[in-house]
Scaffold this motif. Structure first.
Motif, PDB file in Angstrom:
ATOM      1  N   ARG A 192       0.832  -1.206   0.000  1.00 20.53           N
ATOM      2  CA  ARG A 192       0.000   0.000   0.000  1.00 20.53           C
ATOM      3  C   ARG A 192       0.867   1.257   0.000  1.00 20.53           C
ATOM      4  O   ARG A 192       0.344   2.367   0.051  1.00 20.53           O
ATOM      5  CB  ARG A 192      -0.908   0.019   1.232  1.00 20.53           C
ATOM      6  N   TRP A 193       2.157   1.111  -0.020  1.00 15.34           N
ATOM      7  CA  TRP A 193       3.051   2.252   0.146  1.00 15.34           C
ATOM      8  C   TRP A 193       3.877   2.510  -1.099  1.00 15.34           C
ATOM      9  O   TRP A 193       4.850   3.239  -1.087  1.00 15.34           O
ATOM     10  CB  TRP A 193       3.955   2.001   1.345  1.00 15.34           C
ATOM     11  N   ARG A 194       3.463   1.892  -2.225  1.00 13.29           N
ATOM     12  CA  ARG A 194       4.270   2.063  -3.433  1.00 13.29           C
ATOM     13  C   ARG A 194       4.293   3.510  -3.899  1.00 13.29           C
ATOM     14  O   ARG A 194       5.237   3.970  -4.497  1.00 13.29           O
ATOM     15  CB  ARG A 194       3.722   1.153  -4.543  1.00 13.29           C
ATOM     16  N   GLY A 195       3.211   4.251  -3.630  1.00 14.37           N
ATOM     17  CA  GLY A 195       3.163   5.650  -4.052  1.00 14.37           C
ATOM     18  C   GLY A 195       3.940   6.573  -3.146  1.00 14.37           C
ATOM     19  O   GLY A 195       3.992   7.775  -3.393  1.00 14.37           O
ATOM     20  N   GLY A 196       4.530   6.051  -2.082  1.00 18.02           N
ATOM     21  CA  GLY A 196       5.276   6.900  -1.178  1.00 18.02           C
ATOM     22  C   GLY A 196       4.370   7.602  -0.191  1.00 18.02           C
ATOM     23  O   GLY A 196       3.152   7.426  -0.151  1.00 18.02           O
ATOM     24  N   ALA A 197       4.985   8.458   0.620  1.00 15.65           N
ATOM     25  CA  ALA A 197       4.247   9.161   1.666  1.00 15.65           C
ATOM     26  C   ALA A 197       3.154  10.050   1.112  1.00 15.65           C
ATOM     27  O   ALA A 197       2.170  10.324   1.789  1.00 15.65           O
ATOM     28  CB  ALA A 197       5.228   9.987   2.503  1.00 15.65           C
ATOM     29  N   ILE A 198       3.307  10.485  -0.148  1.00 16.94           N
ATOM     30  CA  ILE A 198       2.328  11.410  -0.715  1.00 16.94           C
ATOM     31  C   ILE A 198       0.925  10.830  -0.700  1.00 16.94           C
ATOM     32  O   ILE A 198      -0.061  11.553  -0.553  1.00 16.94           O
ATOM     33  CB  ILE A 198       2.738  11.798  -2.160  1.00 16.94           C
ATOM     34  N   ARG A 199       0.805   9.518  -0.785  1.00 17.54           N
ATOM     35  CA  ARG A 199      -0.523   8.904  -0.813  1.00 17.54           C
ATOM     36  C   ARG A 199      -1.250   9.088   0.505  1.00 17.54           C
ATOM     37  O   ARG A 199      -2.476   9.206   0.537  1.00 17.54           O
ATOM     38  CB  ARG A 199      -0.423   7.418  -1.146  1.00 17.54           C
ATOM     39  N   ALA A 200      -0.507   9.137   1.595  1.00 17.70           N
ATOM     40  CA  ALA A 200      -1.150   9.304   2.893  1.00 17.70           C
ATOM     41  C   ALA A 200      -1.799  10.674   3.023  1.00 17.70           C
ATOM     42  O   ALA A 200      -2.796  10.831   3.733  1.00 17.70           O
ATOM     43  CB  ALA A 200      -0.130   9.103   4.015  1.00 17.70           C
ATOM     44  N   TYR A 201      -1.235  11.663   2.351  1.00 13.58           N
ATOM     45  CA  TYR A 201      -1.768  13.020   2.455  1.00 13.58           C
ATOM     46  C   TYR A 201      -2.985  13.251   1.567  1.00 13.58           C
ATOM     47  O   TYR A 201      -3.642  14.283   1.677  1.00 13.58           O
ATOM     48  CB  TYR A 201      -0.697  14.044   2.077  1.00 13.58           C
ATOM     49  N   GLN A 202      -3.298  12.337   0.683  1.00  7.40           N
ATOM     50  CA  GLN A 202      -4.327  12.565  -0.330  1.00  7.40           C
ATOM     51  C   GLN A 202      -5.745  12.366   0.237  1.00  7.40           C
ATOM     52  O   GLN A 202      -6.529  11.571  -0.265  1.00  7.40           O
ATOM     53  CB  GLN A 202      -4.085  11.656  -1.534  1.00  7.40           C
ATOM     54  N   VAL A 203      -6.067  13.139   1.240  1.00  4.88           N
ATOM     55  CA  VAL A 203      -7.373  13.011   1.888  1.00  4.88           C
ATOM     56  C   VAL A 203      -8.500  13.494   0.985  1.00  4.88           C
ATOM     57  O   VAL A 203      -9.669  13.128   1.181  1.00  4.88           O
ATOM     58  CB  VAL A 203      -7.387  13.791   3.217  1.00  4.88           C
ATOM     59  N   TRP A 204      -8.179  14.324   0.004  1.00  2.24           N
ATOM     60  CA  TRP A 204      -9.211  14.821  -0.912  1.00  2.24           C
ATOM     61  C   TRP A 204      -9.829  13.716  -1.745  1.00  2.24           C
ATOM     62  O   TRP A 204     -10.909  13.881  -2.297  1.00  2.24           O
ATOM     63  CB  TRP A 204      -8.623  15.903  -1.808  1.00  2.24           C
ATOM     64  N   ALA A 205      -9.145  12.582  -1.824  1.00  2.00           N
ATOM     65  CA  ALA A 205      -9.666  11.488  -2.650  1.00  2.00           C
ATOM     66  C   ALA A 205     -11.019  10.988  -2.133  1.00  2.00           C
ATOM     67  O   ALA A 205     -11.851  10.516  -2.917  1.00  2.00           O
ATOM     68  CB  ALA A 205      -8.665  10.336  -2.690  1.00  2.00           C
ATOM     69  N   GLY A 206     -11.249  11.098  -0.840  1.00  2.00           N
ATOM     70  CA  GLY A 206     -12.500  10.588  -0.282  1.00  2.00           C
ATOM     71  C   GLY A 206     -13.549  11.649  -0.043  1.00  2.00           C
ATOM     72  O   GLY A 206     -14.582  11.362   0.554  1.00  2.00           O
ATOM     73  N   MET A 207     -13.310  12.872  -0.496  1.00  2.00           N
ATOM     74  CA  MET A 207     -14.268  13.950  -0.251  1.00  2.00           C
ATOM     75  C   MET A 207     -15.405  13.918  -1.268  1.00  2.00           C
ATOM     76  O   MET A 207     -15.212  13.566  -2.431  1.00  2.00           O
ATOM     77  CB  MET A 207     -13.558  15.312  -0.307  1.00  2.00           C
ATOM     78  N   LYS A 208     -16.569  14.325  -0.807  1.00  2.00           N
ATOM     79  CA  LYS A 208     -17.744  14.325  -1.655  1.00  2.00           C
ATOM     80  C   LYS A 208     -17.726  15.521  -2.599  1.00  2.00           C
ATOM     81  O   LYS A 208     -17.356  16.623  -2.218  1.00  2.00           O
ATOM     82  CB  LYS A 208     -19.008  14.366  -0.791  1.00  2.00           C
ATOM     83  N   GLU A 209     -18.128  15.304  -3.844  1.00  2.00           N
ATOM     84  CA  GLU A 209     -18.179  16.364  -4.824  1.00  2.00           C
ATOM     85  C   GLU A 209     -19.539  17.069  -4.777  1.00  2.00           C
ATOM     86  O   GLU A 209     -20.546  16.461  -4.449  1.00  2.00           O
ATOM     87  CB  GLU A 209     -17.957  15.807  -6.239  1.00  2.00           C
ATOM     88  N   TRP A 210     -19.533  18.367  -5.089  1.00  2.00           N
ATOM     89  CA  TRP A 210     -20.801  19.056  -5.227  1.00  2.00           C
ATOM     90  C   TRP A 210     -21.342  18.825  -6.633  1.00  2.00           C
ATOM     91  O   TRP A 210     -20.601  18.518  -7.563  1.00  2.00           O
ATOM     92  CB  TRP A 210     -20.676  20.549  -4.947  1.00  2.00           C
ATOM     93  N   GLN A 211     -22.638  18.949  -6.764  1.00  2.00           N
ATOM     94  CA  GLN A 211     -23.299  18.741  -8.049  1.00  2.00           C
ATOM     95  C   GLN A 211     -23.928  20.053  -8.501  1.00  2.00           C
ATOM     96  O   GLN A 211     -24.497  20.791  -7.706  1.00  2.00           O
ATOM     97  CB  GLN A 211     -24.386  17.661  -7.939  1.00  2.00           C
ATOM     98  N   ALA A 212     -23.796  20.355  -9.772  1.00  2.00           N
ATOM     99  CA  ALA A 212     -24.369  21.584 -10.318  1.00  2.00           C
ATOM    100  C   ALA A 212     -25.893  21.507 -10.306  1.00  2.00           C
ATOM    101  O   ALA A 212     -26.476  20.439 -10.499  1.00  2.00           O
ATOM    102  CB  ALA A 212     -23.859  21.821 -11.736  1.00  2.00           C
ATOM    103  N   ASP A 213     -26.534  22.653 -10.092  1.00  2.00           N
ATOM    104  CA  ASP A 213     -27.987  22.743 -10.076  1.00  2.00           C
ATOM    105  C   ASP A 213     -28.432  23.884 -10.977  1.00  2.00           C
ATOM    106  O   ASP A 213     -27.664  24.797 -11.312  1.00  2.00           O
ATOM    107  CB  ASP A 213     -28.499  23.006  -8.649  1.00  2.00           C
TER     108      ASP A 213
END
Length: 1004
Positions: A192-213
């Motif tokens: 799980r660490w092949r991408g290096g430490a940078i992967r641990a910081y990528q918390v934005w990957a799990g954030m919800k996107e807003w939808q246009a209205d």
């Protein structure tokens, strides 16, 4: 339909980004001493449980020799009087990791309260609390975690690692203990660490996107009847602790409802000026008609405040109407300027820096944990711990916001997860938008700012600050700092360092691909921008070696200031009138104006070019791209017309005469005798005039409300005229409805006002002695207000040790390194603390109960007689045909200070002014029935002690510290998974003995 802005139900990063435990979870705690610093000495608790009282010099030697358990390492260093970096087991770092986006006071007592531990009674018990807090937090990590929005194992490993994936003791000291508690002592699995430490910081990957209205239709115009407002108020009140509205509160709500009736004539809003004394409940009073109007007309009402603290108080009050968090998230939105929110692109770039430079890993790791857990990304209040800024540094916290307008909008890879965009979109569909005065005025002046939507109904709470907010919003500053910031905005980072600044070309190059003319305009802009101040401009300007026309003008301005300013050798800022000009200033101004013209022309042309694309490709552009082009074009126009155009008008006036509606001056901003900025300044004499012209034309209904809206001369009409002048009502065509509701409190019996007549206010030794004796007489619960920071520092230096000896903690704005909101939170949480502060404390404190029972003001807070104030005094005195401006401002400041004292019906307090020159005409600052008493210091001390410790009130008694009994020796250390120290950890058996000791101390 699912609401796109409903708070996510535990969003998680993709499974590949979350590290799973690889072994049993183990509780290891640091085998380290604990240290709690005081004003004169420090409490040192050995790993074996032995307590020592040591002096500061010895404490510094010990903490530099080995890591200690600490609460706020930087604050500890300041209290110990050392500028050396202290590394240790900081409990606040661990708390921010384990409980991100969760409130905690940054003190041992605050940790105890947050973790449900026994409250420590003295410094020795506080040292024990640090050990117990460490165990409690690590034990919490060992439990099941359902809401895992980030990868704690990966982040803990990255924060303790050196380089990419390696391990070293030079990292975060908590890392091996955290990893052991998480059951992953060796860190994340290598797969799980092949991408290096940078992967641990990528918390934005799990954030919800807003939808246009689809765009919202314009709101309706149905009125709110007084009876409707009263019914809604009754509902709001009954949903709280009160059975029914007070009569004053109902009358207030009825009066405010007038602002929620249809406007009859364009440019003539329905204006209500409403003064509601403390305790009336004005927040619910205006929320009642505001929420009814929003529901009936399907449009938002903007509630504007001067302070961030009040924004969040109003947000809490809305819980009464919307008990369901999901519903409230749709209906109520807090809006601030984009500089208040975390920028995910900045976080991503900072994560890259942290990966290559481990010294940044702890700060960025903690910011990543917070980013994954935050409700809205607000870094100036909300769920962001204010003490993190001081703990980690501004460059690694607040600098991660978009503070310079460098957003690339839809070109950003995080655009659909952006906290700012979410806030803007939610505000369009909300019922209540809670903003601040600065944002409202800038949005009105710029036609919407980040959002093209302009509301029609506003409520300005803290309305007595509207004048100051307008003054800041509509001023022009042609200074070294402002011009250097413009260069940075246009060119980006030029030094090749770690700056994340993005220049104009980088922000727009994908929008002008293949457009040779636009590319040439960018080249012209870049050439012209290099005539603005570059790096190290202060040294060149101060040293007489300016480079370019801007620095040449600034050098001439500085020379005129130092030639004519009074007291150039003092440590304070300097200012002089612009006329008559020193030889060379006019020529330098003309050269700078020409250079600014060379910059303005291509900026205007590029904005026009982008707008042409909007027209030419209207049937092809995606909506996000259209919005991005429009935002950039408006930004370029604003920079060219408003900022640069305003500067050129200021320069042109040097050859003529300043228009009568403005005040111009030259100034040098200094701190401790060191130049920080230099330039030319322009302010409106009456800044409410542009406010009325802009906001009055847009709004249909306005409410200006405060507990201190009117003056206190005793002449009713004159007092209301002051309110009209300070709010801009005098410039609106339609007369305002006036409403004044008195406070329900019995100030005559609940308060005392004392004017001490035998303390020389210019003798700081006497002033400090007065503060000391009054604080001791009240047993703490005291705020000391000062008219100058230098006076505050001098008093703090003299009274810290005797207050500590009496068991009274002393907090201080400007000295403790914490933001005012955090200091006030700490103060509020204690019964016997003392807090020293200046304007921000005077205006922004809301502390009900025994925690605040004494206010001491060092002298009458007359306005500083600077150039701007003198011009305004002449104007407003001439307009009113009487001398009143100085008294009006001073009474307002005294009213604001006194108003902090009683916040609820059972509060009591004493207000002391250490100024025998207090004129009797200012006594209108105090409520009717409260008669100031002129007494000597000894009598003031006696009255304070007797009044605050009268029957029915319990004085605060400081118990003597207890000697700590010997504790069992620490067992042999567990295996250290990182191999960093032979005695880095100990297990929980040692903790249990220490807990028994603390419990014994608390029982006693």
């Amino acid at each position: 339909m699912t609401d796109p802005f409903q708070p996510p139900a535990a969003p998680k990063p993709p499974p590949s980004l979350v590290s799973a435990p690889t072994g049993p979870r183990r509780l290891l705690v640091p085998d380290a001493p604990a240290l709690v610093p005081g004003a004169r000495q420090a409490v040192w608790l050995s790993p074996d449980g032995e307590v020592e009282i040591i002096d500061k010099a010895e404490a510094v030697r010990r903490v530099l020799r080995q890591p200690h358990l600490l609460c706020h390492a930087r604050a500890t260093a300041r209290r110990l009087g050392t500028d050396k970096l202290i590394q240790g087991y900081d409990l606040l770092e661990l708390y921010a990791f384990v409980r991100p986006a969760t409130f905690c006071l940054p003190t041992p007592r605050g940790l105890a309260q947050a973790l449900d531990l026994p409250r420590p009674a003295d410094a020795e018990a506080e040292a024990l609390t640090l050990v117990r807090a460490a165990e409690a937090l690590l034990r919490e990590l060992m439990g099941p975690v359902d809401d895992q929005r980030s990868d704690p194992v990966g982040l803990a490993w990255a924060m303790g690692a050196e380089g990419d994936g390696g391990a070293s003791g030079g990292g975060w000291l908590w890392s091996p203990l955290v990893l052991a508690a998480l059951g992953a002592p060796a860190g994340p699995e290598k797969s799980r660490w092949r991408g290096g430490a940078i992967r641990a910081y990528q918390v934005w990957a799990g954030m919800k996107e807003w939808q246009a209205d689809a765009p919202e239709p314009p709101p309706g115009h149905l009125p709110v009847e007084p009876a409707e407002a009263r019914r809604r108020l009754a509902d709001l009140v009954m949903n709280g602790s009160q059975a029914e509205p007070r009569p004053q509160q109902s009358d207030y709500a009825s009066a405010v409802s007038t602002a929620f009736t249809p406007r009859d004539v364009e440019g003539e809003p329905n204006l209500v000026l409403a003064e509601a004394g403390t305790g009336v409940g004005k927040t619910l009073g205006y929320l009642a008609p505001a929420t009814v109007w929003a529901e009936k007309n399907k449009g938002p009402v903007w509630i504007s405040t001067y302070t961030r603290q009040l924004q969040h108080q109003i947000d809490k009050e809305m819980d009464r109407l919307h008990r369901d968090p999901a519903t409230k998230a749709r209906k109520v939105v807090i809006r601030k300027g984009r500089e208040n929110y975390l920028c995910l692109l900045n976080l991503e770039e900072a994560a890259g820096v942290a990966t290559a430079n481990p010294q940044y890993a702890v700060a960025i790791g903690l910011m990543a944990r917070w980013a994954a857990a935050t409700r809205d990304g607000d870094m100036q209040g909300g769920d962001f711990p204010g003490w993190l800024v001081d703990l980690l540094g501004k460059g690694r916290t607040l600098a991660l916001a978009d503070r310079r307008g460098e957003c690339v909008y839809s070109a950003c890879s995080h655009y659909t997860k952006c906290f700012i965009e979410k806030s803007v979109r939610r505000a369009r569909r909300a019922d209540i938008v809670i903003a601040n005065h600065a944002l409202v005025m800038i949005q009105a002046a710029l036609g919407g700012g980040d959002d093209a939507y302009i509301p029609t109904r506003y409520v300005f709470d803290e309305g007595h600050h509207v004048f100051d907010a307008a003054d800041n919003a509509f001023a022009g500053h042609l200074t070294g700092f402002e011009t250097a910031e413009l260069r940075r905005w246009l060119l980006g980072a030029e030094s090749g360092g770690r700056s994340r600044a993005r220049g104009l070309r980088r922000r727009v190059e994908d929008l002008i691909g293949g457009d040779d003319h636009a590319s040439r305009l960018l080249d012209e802009i870049a050439r012209a921008a290099r005539q603005l101040p570059g790096e190290a401009w202060p040294q060149r300007v101060g040293g007489g070696e300016p480079v370019g026309p801007t620095e040449a003008f600034l050098a001439q301005v500085r020379a005129q200031v130092y030639a004519r300013a009074h007291g150039p050798d003092n440590p304070y800022s300097l200012e002089v009138e612009v006329q008559p000009l020193v030889d060379g200033v006019l020529e330098a101004a003309q050269a700078l104006s020409a250079a600014l013209g060379e910059l303005s022309a291509p900026l205007e042309a590029l904005a026009d070019r982008l707008r042409e694309r909007l027209d030419d490709e209207s049937d092809e552009l995606e909506s996000d791209t259209r919005r991005r082009i429009d935002a950039i074009a408006r930004s370029l126009k604003r920079r060219s017309a408003n900022e640069i155009g305003g500067w050129r008008q200021m320069l042109a006036a040097l050859a003529e005469e300043t228009p009568s509606r403005y005040v111009d001056w030259f100034g040098v901003e200094r701190q401790d005798g060191r130049d920080l900025d230099v330039g030319m300044y322009r302010h409106w004499v009456d800044p409410t005039w542009p406010l009325a012209q802009i906001l009055g034309a847009q709004a249909h209904g306005l409410v200006m409300t405060s507990a201190t809206l009117t003056d206190g001369t005793g002449d009713v009409e004159a007092d209301w005229q002051a309110a009209h002048a300070r709010t801009g009502a005098i410039h609106l065509p339609r007369p305002a409805l006036r409403a004044q509701v008195p406070s329900p409190f019995d100030y005559a019996s609940q308060t005392r006002v004392l004017i001490v007549n035998d303390v020389r206010k210019d003798d700081l030794a006497q002033v400090a002695a007065a503060y000391r004796e009054l604080f001791l007489a009240s047993g703490g619960g005291a705020i000391g207000l000062f008219t100058a920071v230098q006076r505050l520092r001098a008093v703090h230096e003299r009274i810290g040790a005797p207050l500590e000896a009496a068991g009274l903690p002393l907090l201080s704005q400007h000295l403790d390194g914490l933001d005012v909101a955090t200091l006030v939170d700490i103060f509020r949480g204690e019964d016997n603390a003392c807090l020293l502060g200046t304007d921000a404390v005077r205006d922004g404190v809301d502390v009900p109960g025994r925690s605040l029972r004494l206010i001491v003001f060092d002298r009458v807070p007359w306005p500083r007689p600077d150039i701007l104030h003198k011009a305004r005094r002449d104007y407003f005195d001439r307009t009113a045909r009487r001398r009143h401006y100085d008294d009006m401002i001073t009474r307002l400041r005294l009213r604001q200070a006194f108003g902090r004292l009683v916040r609820r019906a059972d509060d009591t307090g004493v207000f002391v002014l250490l100024d025998p020159m207090m004129p009797s005409r200012l006594k209108g600052a105090f409520p009717g029935g409260v008669e100031p008493q002129r007494v000597g210091l000894a009598e003031a001390v006696r009255i304070t002690r007797d009044f605050l410790h009268a029957p029915g009130q319990t004085p605060d008694i400081a118990l003597p510290p207890l000697a700590a009994p010997a504790l069992p020796k620490s067992p042999s250390p567990h295996d250290d998974p990182w191999g960093t120290s032979p005695s880095i950890c100990r297990d929980s058996t040692w903790i249990e003995a220490r807990q028994r000791q603390a419990d014994l101390s608390m029982d006693v």
